[in-house]
Design an enzyme around this catalytic site. Structure first.
Site, short mmCIF file in Angstrom:
data_model
loop_
_atom_site.label_atom_id
_atom_site.label_comp_id
_atom_site.label_asym_id
_atom_site.label_seq_id
_atom_site.Cartn_x
_atom_site.Cartn_y
_atom_site.Cartn_z
N HIS A 22 1.33 -0.69 -5.94
CA HIS A 22 2.22 -0.56 -7.10
C HIS A 22 2.08 -1.76 -8.04
CE1 HIS A 22 4.10 3.20 -5.92
NE2 HIS A 22 4.00 2.77 -4.69
N GLY A 104 -4.08 14.39 1.88
CA GLY A 104 -2.68 14.05 1.66
C GLY A 104 -2.16 12.94 2.57
N ASP A 150 -7.46 4.03 -7.14
CA ASP A 150 -8.11 4.93 -6.18
C ASP A 150 -9.48 5.37 -6.69
OD1 ASP A 150 -5.60 4.64 -5.15
OD2 ASP A 150 -4.96 6.69 -5.53
C1 GLA Z 1 -1.37 5.81 -5.65
C2 GLA Z 1 -1.91 5.76 -7.08
C3 GLA Z 1 -2.57 4.41 -7.36
C4 GLA Z 1 -1.64 3.25 -7.01
C5 GLA Z 1 -1.04 3.45 -5.60
C6 GLA Z 1 0.00 2.41 -5.28
O1 GLA Z 1 -2.41 5.74 -4.72
O2 GLA Z 1 -2.86 6.78 -7.28
O3 GLA Z 1 -2.96 4.33 -8.71
O4 GLA Z 1 -0.63 3.08 -7.98
O5 GLA Z 1 -0.46 4.73 -5.43
O6 GLA Z 1 -0.58 1.16 -5.25
#
Ligand code: GLA
Length: 334
Positions: A22, A104, A150
């Protein structure tokens, strides 16, 4: 009419985030690694649709090349549709998807799917461009205002290394993982739930804090203390503290100081639980059990939270459950 086209195969890894959650959507620091579990898209180019069957899904994804509303496509096909809507390829694709990623679980199965589909559809830019395209695809498909971690981890992975990513500059730096560190991912058994709503709420809270004190990536603890609202103060304290922990963790890893790295992971979990409020009782119990296991340096929830997985840094062989993952190279067409 679909004529016979060239055969394509593209592979994209999932990712596990070692520390820095986050923080990406405020332009902060993250430290994920691409992993040796991933997704392969193979098929033949041609036609005016993308039709993919998956070993994991009962229904194929069927997406016309002129799709506009990706979120209206049923099931997993919406992620394929998000990529098609972003890339607008001239030719379609008929083929298959296979994956070794648990779907998931918080190991970025959707990012790996998007990146592999984009490469199979002929994306030719650099890793940052690929990640940006697939981040937009994810947002179109899921409606979740996700950051870039990600997709960039999948696009820019480096074998044997974690990636220190500055999400403002979009710069990545490979940080070697010491041989004596095993990275183990354990599922809490709780599927990720409510991620859509609560994730967007957290992002909005960070934006509200930034409206008062400016970019959180530059904020000091004193700036955070000036926020009047106690909830915004806690959210901002997490982000500012987490950015510092990512920096310290990268230094500890590079120096082979796994004890310090583990302590930082525990502090990160506590901050995500207490200040950012994205943990669950299942994730808390699992992280606590893992850190009490001999040979485990640290453990924390990984990814968005709200269920999913815990990542642990441990001596090799200390944990016999979950997936012991290796840091893999980047997504690639072949
Ligand atoms: C998910 C989102 C990422 C990131 C994480 C928390 O994986 O896709 O962009 O914000 O949550 O770090």
């Amino acid at each position: 009419m679909a004529g016979p086209g060239e055969t394509v195969v593209a592979h994209a890894p999932g990712r596990v985030n070692l520390i820095g959650d986050h923080t990406d959507y405020t332009g902060g620091l993250v430290l994920p690694m691409a992993i040796n579990l991933g997704t392969v898209v193979s098929g033949r180019r041609g036609g005016d649709r993308v039709v993919l069957r998956s070993s994991e899904e009962p229904e194929p994804a069927v997406v016309p090349l002129d799709v506009t509303d990706a979120s209206a496509v049923p099931g997993w096909g919406r992620y394929v549709a998000g990529v098609v809507a972003e890339l607008r390829p001239e030719r379609g694709l008929v083929g298959e998807v296979s994956t070794t990623l648990p779907v998931g679980a918080g190991l970025s199965s959707s990012a790996a799917l998007e990146v592999a589909v984009a490469l199979a559809l002929g994306f030719t830019g650099d890793a940052v461009g690929l990640a940006q395209c697939c981040q937009r695809a994810e947002q179109r498909a899921s409606g979740v205002p996700c950051g870039i971690m990600d997709q960039l981890a999948s696009a820019a992975g480096v074998e044997g290394h974690a990636l220190l990513i500055d999400c403002h500059e979009l710069r990545t730096e490979a940080v070697p993982l010491p041989d004596e560190a095993a990275v183990v991912v354990v599922h809490s058994g709780e599927p990720r739930g409510l991620a859509g709503t609560a994730y967007a709420d957290r992002r909005a809270e960070c934006e509200a804090a930034e409206a008062e004190i400016g970019p959180l990536r530059k904020a000091t603890p004193a700036d955070v203390g000036a926020l009047a609202d106690p909830v915004l103060r806690r959210r901002a304290r997490h982000v500012v503290g987490e950015n510092a922990r990512v920096r310290d963790f990268a230094a500890a890893l590079a120096g082979g100081d796994l004890r310090t790295a583990g302590d930082l992971m525990r502090a990160s979990h506590a901050s995500l639980r207490d200040d950012f409020a994205v943990s669950t009782s299942g994730l808390d119990a699992l992280a606590e059990r893992l850190v009490r296991t001999p040979g485990v340096y640290g453990a924390r929830l990984t990814g968005a939270g709200f269920g999913g997985c815990v990542v642990a840094l441990a001596e090799p062989g200390a944990l016999t459950e979950g997936w012991t993952v290796r840091a893999s190279g980047p997504a690639s067409p072949s």
